[in-house]
Design an enzyme around this catalytic site. Sequence first.
Site, short mmCIF file in Angstrom:
data_model
loop_
_atom_site.label_atom_id
_atom_site.label_comp_id
_atom_site.label_asym_id
_atom_site.label_seq_id
_atom_site.Cartn_x
_atom_site.Cartn_y
_atom_site.Cartn_z
N HIS A 53 17.50 38.94 49.59
CA HIS A 53 16.09 38.89 48.86
C HIS A 53 15.26 37.72 49.19
CE1 HIS A 53 14.12 40.16 44.88
NE2 HIS A 53 13.87 38.75 45.06
N GLU A 54 15.99 36.67 49.01
CA GLU A 54 15.02 35.46 49.29
C GLU A 54 14.56 35.37 50.81
OE1 GLU A 54 13.97 34.24 46.78
OE2 GLU A 54 15.49 34.87 45.27
N HIS A 57 11.45 37.35 51.02
CA HIS A 57 10.26 36.47 50.66
C HIS A 57 9.99 35.34 51.87
CE1 HIS A 57 10.38 37.93 46.86
NE2 HIS A 57 11.29 37.37 46.28
#
Length: 174
Positions: A53-54, A57
């Site tokens: 997820h990170e 980003h």
Amino acid sequence: MNQAGCTAYRDRHFTCEECDERVGGGFDSSTSEIVICQNNINDQANMNRMLTHELIHAYDHCRAQVDFLGNIRHLACTEIRAASLSGDCSLTNEMSRFKFGIKQHHQTCVRDRAVRSIMAARKFSQEAAEKAVDEVFESCFHDREPFGRIPHNTAEANMAYKEFRNRGRYYANI
């Protein structure tokens, strides 16, 4: 990350910290660091999902110069992509949250998680977060880079990785 023109060094772009109990990790766009909340990661699957997820980003920050602080639509897009591609909305995770559905369930989960993430990250109202998600949902949901597909399980994640490694190889010698 390197193929997108981004550098990523384990000793520079990743940090482990104690965090608020509701957070597993985060991406700090001002330092380009992924924060791993060591007190809130309790198993490898959770760690993999949070890190993916990170990393999405971080990838978006690099390739699209996402303005996390000043543009709610940019934030909405990266949260949609991260929720969709990281496994946050996998069937297993949704079942563990006692959320079941058949038709369009993945999209519904992605929308809900993106709205919640926007509200948590920047203290926007639910109405503002929902509006931003609705405005960019179609294009951002269908942007599956760098995976090329939504990796719903480990087998699909491995297949996406193989496809990624083979991209451009056929035409490279022509």
